[in-house]
Design a protein around this motif. Structure first.
Motif, mmCIF file in Angstrom:
data_model
loop_
_atom_site.group_PDB
_atom_site.id
_atom_site.type_symbol
_atom_site.label_atom_id
_atom_site.label_comp_id
_atom_site.label_asym_id
_atom_site.label_seq_id
_atom_site.Cartn_x
_atom_site.Cartn_y
_atom_site.Cartn_z
ATOM 1 N N ALA A 1064 0.816 -1.225 0.000
ATOM 2 C CA ALA A 1064 0.000 0.000 0.000
ATOM 3 C C ALA A 1064 0.847 1.272 0.000
ATOM 4 N N PHE A 1065 1.808 1.363 0.962
ATOM 5 C CA PHE A 1065 2.505 2.634 1.114
ATOM 6 C C PHE A 1065 3.367 2.980 -0.103
ATOM 7 N N LEU A 1066 4.184 2.018 -0.563
ATOM 8 C CA LEU A 1066 5.145 2.331 -1.622
ATOM 9 C C LEU A 1066 4.443 2.790 -2.903
ATOM 10 N N PRO A 1067 3.410 2.013 -3.390
ATOM 11 C CA PRO A 1067 2.701 2.483 -4.590
ATOM 12 C C PRO A 1067 2.078 3.867 -4.385
ATOM 13 N N GLU A 1068 1.525 4.079 -3.183
ATOM 14 C CA GLU A 1068 0.879 5.372 -2.898
ATOM 15 C C GLU A 1068 1.917 6.506 -2.897
ATOM 16 N N PHE A 1069 3.080 6.218 -2.297
ATOM 17 C CA PHE A 1069 4.152 7.209 -2.248
ATOM 18 C C PHE A 1069 4.577 7.575 -3.669
ATOM 19 N N LEU A 1070 4.755 6.563 -4.516
ATOM 20 C CA LEU A 1070 5.205 6.812 -5.891
ATOM 21 C C LEU A 1070 4.130 7.558 -6.686
ATOM 22 N N THR A 1071 2.876 7.200 -6.450
ATOM 23 C CA THR A 1071 1.781 7.892 -7.159
ATOM 24 C C THR A 1071 1.826 9.385 -6.823
ATOM 25 N N GLY A 1072 2.137 9.689 -5.559
ATOM 26 C CA GLY A 1072 2.142 11.096 -5.136
ATOM 27 C C GLY A 1072 3.395 11.854 -5.551
ATOM 28 N N CYS A 1073 4.385 11.165 -6.144
ATOM 29 C CA CYS A 1073 5.634 11.848 -6.526
ATOM 30 C C CYS A 1073 5.419 12.662 -7.792
ATOM 31 N N ASP A 1074 5.698 13.961 -7.726
ATOM 32 C CA ASP A 1074 5.591 14.749 -8.948
ATOM 33 C C ASP A 1074 6.942 14.773 -9.657
ATOM 34 N N GLY A 1075 6.919 15.175 -10.931
ATOM 35 C CA GLY A 1075 8.175 15.298 -11.684
ATOM 36 C C GLY A 1075 8.652 13.996 -12.301
ATOM 37 N N VAL A 1076 7.896 12.908 -12.152
ATOM 38 C CA VAL A 1076 8.267 11.641 -12.819
ATOM 39 C C VAL A 1076 7.030 11.068 -13.505
ATOM 40 N N ASP A 1077 7.248 10.381 -14.647
ATOM 41 C CA ASP A 1077 6.082 9.856 -15.379
ATOM 42 C C ASP A 1077 5.738 8.445 -14.893
ATOM 43 N N ALA A 1078 4.625 7.915 -15.419
ATOM 44 C CA ALA A 1078 4.098 6.629 -14.943
ATOM 45 C C ALA A 1078 5.105 5.508 -15.156
ATOM 46 N N ASN A 1079 5.784 5.515 -16.307
ATOM 47 C CA ASN A 1079 6.736 4.446 -16.604
ATOM 48 C C ASN A 1079 7.896 4.476 -15.606
ATOM 49 N N LYS A 1081 7.813 5.688 -12.619
ATOM 50 C CA LYS A 1081 7.305 5.246 -11.315
ATOM 51 C C LYS A 1081 7.295 3.719 -11.235
ATOM 52 N N ASN A 1082 6.893 3.078 -12.354
ATOM 53 C CA ASN A 1082 6.892 1.606 -12.377
ATOM 54 C C ASN A 1082 8.297 1.054 -12.174
ATOM 55 N N VAL A 1083 9.276 1.680 -12.880
ATOM 56 C CA VAL A 1083 10.670 1.216 -12.759
ATOM 57 C C VAL A 1083 11.133 1.375 -11.309
ATOM 58 N N LEU A 1084 10.817 2.537 -10.693
ATOM 59 C CA LEU A 1084 11.218 2.771 -9.300
ATOM 60 C C LEU A 1084 10.607 1.709 -8.383
ATOM 61 N N GLY A 1085 9.341 1.414 -8.620
ATOM 62 C CA GLY A 1085 8.656 0.404 -7.811
ATOM 63 C C GLY A 1085 9.277 -0.982 -7.991
ATOM 64 N N ARG A 1086 9.577 -1.326 -9.268
ATOM 65 C CA ARG A 1086 10.154 -2.652 -9.551
ATOM 66 C C ARG A 1086 11.543 -2.803 -8.933
ATOM 67 N N ASN A 1087 12.310 -1.703 -8.960
ATOM 68 C CA ASN A 1087 13.684 -1.776 -8.442
ATOM 69 C C ASN A 1087 13.752 -1.871 -6.921
#
Length: 1125
Positions: A1064-1079, A1081-1087
């Protein structure tokens, strides 16, 4: 855009105008804006390429390269690939064409810009980046350029800044490591070929001036005669070009060694070559030749040669500083040490024409520094590894180090060498402690070296042997540690003496005591030169030479007294009986000297050179008292032994000491001497504690003087110390006496009388008199309050850790003064300087005597304070009264900290009003202020409230904790708990790093001790808010010094609910990050791997933070409207 030619002319005139002295700041800002706008335009780089090849204006060139640098580091992603290819092809061509004509700073900047492209594109889009560098190095015409490129590559790619993703950083490091062997081979080749080319290769070389150097030591150090022979070759004379190439190659090696691991790539031939170049630093003949040949060109040459030695030593030290040595590299290390000690022997060789010191003076100062660094690294990192090699002669090494140390041309150099000896002595001490069985063998091996060291260090602190150097030391200016250069010199020397004493007590004592005795004889013999003159006593020594000798002897006596004091600890404890006679001899001497000084009043004597001899005499007297004070622990041990045998000897020692001290407790004595006497008196009263002290006539004299209202008051510090001593004589229990023998009734009466006398004027102050028209001016009242409270506070503090009986008597004597203080407090609430002193006194009372004060009175004090510190009063103190006002509030909060820590139920009723005062009155005033005042104390109070009153919030019953499956424990006072937690959260958004660190530590402590993060209220409503704030802090780099602590705290919070964190937290944190696109964010989450151990998890956190920053940087650099796939 205008034509290239026109733009260039315009830019040149703008640049000239910008750097002209007459240009105003306003105009400079306009030009800067113009240049920035130009740089932002698409295609500006084409103009810059033209500018670089067509201008001779340095400013224009540097500006053009800055445009390229900005383009590559901030906008590269958005540059069309055709343009990138063009830039990658044009810039290296430009460098090749102009590297000989460009100024060096332009050339270096251009190299860096090309390396920046490699950092982004090698090997995928710029596959020949590194091969080009290798080719440049291999072509004789471009070798220097290739070496500059190589060094820049090592600097920029091995430890890149954060504008790369973690994956790219790892890839670059791996790519570079793959090239290390080739690069080191090339560098070895370059250095060897220069050396060989310039070496003297005559069939029968003339006898070298150094040929006599391969004596026994060398054959010990260098097993193979070939290596000794190699190192004895004359040093070649290099031309300027070769020197330049070698210095670049050595700079490259030093940087490479800073990050590559020790491995077989670092070959023996490379190490030998580096050592050949290290010899340039200690080759005096080459420097001599340069200066004899006269021309300035030759002098520069001599300096350059010295610089090669410095660079070679930098390379060696980079390797030396690595603590982790693979097995296969150990032999290389041994060889390195052998070769360096060959150099050390060369430097310290004493031949007739040259003393060692003058030889060291002729060497480059930086070379000596590097060499000393090497010796320090050898002793601190590698000695334990090397000492076990039978072929390594440690004792001979110490002989060389000894010569090197005591011939240092500068004080700083000597200090650095003393540090090395200190490291060696620490190593020896710990080795002996871990192998007690071998103690004798180890000591026998090093005994001679240690005795030599001790004797020489002692000689170095004496004017008798070292006057010229010691007189250069500054004894007036204080450094950051509040000591003068002379004091630092003496302290460091005495530390070495003390460490030798610990290892060889008998030797050390028999070396030091006779020297002390000699100087004492001179001092004690002064009595015969004292004559009575009209105005008092005069010292009848007037000849200039005699005065100078006396000055030197007194300075030495003062230093040796400090040395004897420093050794006091080695006569106590287990050593007491074995070294009793030595210690007794010293103490009897010291007592005799102090008494002699006080009796013939040398401190008030007239001398022929008052500006020199009078301070000397005062200093010797003060140091003799301080040295005696150092033996107070020995005296205490003697006291407990003497009690069993009731020896007269001990009684005589103490009473004679008091006869020496008492005359000095007077306003007529200089402060330095007065304070030394007071400190000795305090030590006798506090540490030694003989029961008969109170009955000694001279002590009673001091009592009468202090309690006599008409006697002149001593300076504040002395008054406080004497009162502390007198109070302690009456309050502290004597060792080895039963309760019935302690004479408490008599001591209690005497103490009450003492305090009664000391607080006479204070107790006569009336609150009403203060409030209405004053009988006494306010300033006089303040003086009385200050003088009395400073004494009383000190008395309470000195008894706070003592037995209950001592504290009872103390409080009985103080009771009236405490009640007066409480009555006076409201009248002075608007005088922050007085309030500050009163609160200091109450804080000390709360810490030391709260049990004795009793509950009702303590409650009355707390209630008075809570009533007085209204919101308005707090605001006035914090906002309008500056630092004193803030100190008042801080002391008040400290008192509350003591209250909330008290175990039991006594003060629990105050908790609600303390929390409400903290959160509703103090916190709103300071929350938004940027100043750190009061915040640290308030948060410590909040932490103490939680830590010591956990059950006020969480009512944990035994039953609930047994039935783990039962419902969550009950929560009480939830609003207050939430408010406190919110305040902690807010503090993490503020810039003050000290507050951040403190509060993070408090939260972690509450979690360790009380499982804070596991509590339901924290887990469900606060946990991920805190994690979010901490992650944002890492992303913004606002508290970078605390990266590690923040990472661990995030782990401890996340580990309470890993599933919730990952799902829950990590995806939500990444969703709220501005200045980065969806792709992205996915890479950050996967890494972010789902690791649950601390090291992997924190590594993932730092990777996420780094890559998030990197993506933002990339996205900011794309031109508007770029389509991202």
């Amino acid at each position: 855009m205008a034509s290239e030619e026109t733009s260039l002319r315009a830019l040149e005139s703008l640049m000239t105008e910008f750097f002209h002295d007459c240009t105003t700041n306003e105009r400079k800002r306009e030009i800067e804006e113009l240049l920035n706008n130009f740089a932002q335009q698409v295609g500006a780089w084409r103009f810059c390429l033209y500018f670089l090849s067509s201008t001779r204006n340095d400013y224009v060139m540097m500006y053009s390269l800055t445009v390229f640098e900005n383009l590559i580091n901030k906008m590269w992603l958005g540059v069309p690939s055709q343009d990138k290819m063009e830039i990658r092809s044009c810039l290296p061509k430009l460098l090749l064409a102009h590297h000989k004509t460009f100024p060096y700073f332009v050339r270096n900047k251009l190299c860096k810009v090309i390396v920046d492209i490699g950092r982004q594109d090698w090997p995928m889009f710029y596959h020949d980046f590194f091969t080009n560098i290798l080719q440049l190095i291999q072509s004789p015409v471009t070798t220097p350029l290739g070496l500059i490129m190589l060094k820049t590559t090592s600097e920029e790619l091995a430890c890149p800044r954060e504008d790369l993703s973690v994956a790219r950083k790892e890839e670059l490091r791996k790519l570079l490591l793959d090239q290390v062997q080739t690069v080191l081979g090339l560098l070895t080749g370059i250095l060897e070929s220069v050396w060989d080319k310039h070496s003297v290769t005559a069939a029968t070389p003339p006898p070298s001036p150094t040929s006599g150097e391969s004596g026994d030591l060398l054959s010990n150090l260098l097993q193979s005669p070939s290596s000794a022979k190699l190192l004895n070759q004359p040093i070649p004379i290099l031309d300027v070009e070769s020197e330049y190439i070698c210095s670049l190659a050595l700079e490259c090696l030093a940087h490479l060694f800073s990050w590559i691991p020790l491995s077989a790539s670092i070959t023996p031939s490379l190490l030998t070559t580096i050592f050949h170049f290290a010899r340039f630093g200690c080759d005096i003949r080459a420097r001599k030749m340069a200066s004899v040949n006269g021309s300035s060109q030759n002098c520069v040459l001599g300096q350059e040669r010295g610089r090669l030695g410095v660079l070679a030593m930098s390379c060696i030290n980079e390797l030396m500083s690595k603590n982790c040595v693979p097995m296969e590299f150990e032999e290389y290390l041994l060889r390195m040490f052998q070769q360096t000690f060959y150099l050390l022997q060369k430097i310290t060789k004493d031949n007739n024409a040259h003393t060692v010191k003058s030889r060291l003076e002729e060497l480059d100062e930086s070379y000596i520094e590097k060499f000393t660094d090497f010796l320090r690294l050898f002793v601190s990192v590698h000695l334990r590894r090397i000492e076990s090699y039978s072929q390594f002669p440690v004792v001979e090494f110490l002989t060389l180090l000894f010569k090197y140390t005591f011939h240092q041309p500068t004080h700083e150099g000597y200090f650095s060498c003393l540090d090395i000896w200190t490291l060696f002595l620490d190593y020896l001490t710990s080795k002996i402690k871990s192998r007690l069985g071998d103690k004798e063998a180890v000591l026998n091996r090093y005994e001679d070296a240690l005795v030599l060291l001790l004797t020489e260090v002692l000689n170095r602190i004496q004017f008798r042997y070292n006057q010229a150097q010691l007189e250069e030391l500054d004894d007036e200016t204080l450094d950051d540690d509040q000591q003068t250069e002379w004091q630092r010199y003496l302290r460091q020397s005495l530390e070495v003496v003390a460490k030798v004493m610990e290892l060889l007590p008998t030797h050390a004592f028999s070396t030091l005591f006779p020297v002390l005795q000699d100087n004492l004889d001179v001092y004690l013999g002064l009595q015969q030169f004292v004559v009575t003159s009209g105005s008092g006593h005069r010292l009848n020594i007037t000849a200039e030479n005699d005065c100078r000798r006396l000055h030197c002897s007194l300075r030495d006596l003062s230093s040796l007294l400090q040395a004897v004091g420093r050794l006091a600890e080695y006569f106590t404890g287990d050593m007491f009986a074995a070294r009793f006679n030595d210690a007794l001899t010293v103490v009897e001497r010291l007592v005799k000297v102090t008494l002699y000084g006080s009796q013939i009043k040398l401190y008030n004597i007239e001398t022929a050179v008052p500006s020199v001899l009078k301070p000397d005499l005062i200093d010797v007297h003060a140091q003799s008292l301080a040295a005696l004070q150092a033996y107070s622990h020995w005296l205490a041990q003697y006291c407990s032994e003497a009690h069993r045998q009731n020896t007269q000897q001990f009684v005589t020692l103490i009473s004679t000491t008091m006869d020496a001290v008492t005359p000095l407790i007077s306003t007529k004595v200089q402060d330095k001497l007065l304070l030394s006497a007071c400190h000795l008196l305090v030590s006798l009263a506090t540490t030694v504690r003989p029961i008969f002290l109170i009955s000694i006539p001279s002590v009673q004299k001091v009592f009468n003087r202090i309690t006599d209202a008409s006697a002149q008051r001593l300076v504040d510090k002395a008054q406080v110390l004497v009162c502390r001593a007198l109070s302690n004589i009456l309050l502290l229990p004597c060792a080895n006496l039963s309760e019935s023998e302690q004479q408490w009734p008599m001591r209690s009466v005497n103490h009450a009388n003492l305090i009664f006398a000391l607080s006479r004027d204070y107790r006569n102050l009336k609150p009403s008199a203060v409030a209405s028209q004053r009988k006494m001016p306010l300033d006089d009242t303040k003086v009385i309050i200050h003088q009395t409270l400073s004494v009383l506070e000190d008395i309470v503090e000195s008894v706070s850790g003592e037995s209950t009986k001592s504290r009872q008597i103390c409080y009985q004597s103080l009771q009236e003064s405490v009640q007066v203080s409480l009555a006076l407090f409201p009248a002075y609430i608007h005088q922050s300087d007085v309030t500050d002193e009163m609160l200091s006194f109450f804080l000390t009372l709360f810490r030391g005597l709260r049990v004795q004060m009793g509950v009702p009175f303590t409650e009355q004090i707390i209630q008075t304070f809570l009533n007085m510190f209204t919101r308005e009063q707090l605001a006035e103190s914090i906002l309008h009264e500056g630092s004193t006002g803030c100190r008042v509030v801080e002391k008040f909060l400290k008192i509350l900290q003591v209250v909330v820590q008290e175990p039991g139920q006594v003060f629990k009723p105050f908790l609600p009003s303390i929390i409400s005062l903290s959160m509703e009155q103090v916190y709103p005033i300071i929350a938004e202020r940027p100043s750190p005042d009061v915040k640290a104390e308030l948060f410590e109070l909040l932490f103490r409230i939680l830590h010591h009153n956990w059950r006020y919030f969480f009512k944990s019953t035994v039953l609930a904790s047994v039935q783990r499956g039962a419902a969550e424990e009950q929560m009480e006072n939830e609003p207050q708990f939430s408010a406190i937690m919110q305040a902690f959260g807010q503090s993490f958004l503020q810039p003050d790093i000290h507050l951040f660190k403190q509060n993070l530590f408090y939260l972690e402590t509450l979690n360790t001790k009380q499982k804070l993060y596991h509590k339901k209220i924290f887990r469900t409503t606060m946990l991920f808010q805190f994690v979010n704030v901490l992650l944002q802090v890492l992303v913004h780099k606002s508290h970078d010094l605390l990266q590690e602590e923040i990472g661990i705290a995030i782990y401890n919070m996340a580990s309470v609910d890993f599933d919730g964190f990952f799902a829950a937290f990590l995806p939500e944190f990444l969703t709220g990050c501005d200045g980065v696109d969806a792709n992205q964010k996915n890479v950050l989450g996967r890494n972010f791997k789902m690791d649950r151990d601390l090291p992997s998890f924190t590594q993932n956190v730092h990777r996420l933070v780094n890559d998030l920053r990197y993506y933002r940087l990339c996205n900011d650099s794309l031109p508007p409207g770029t389509v991202k796939l």
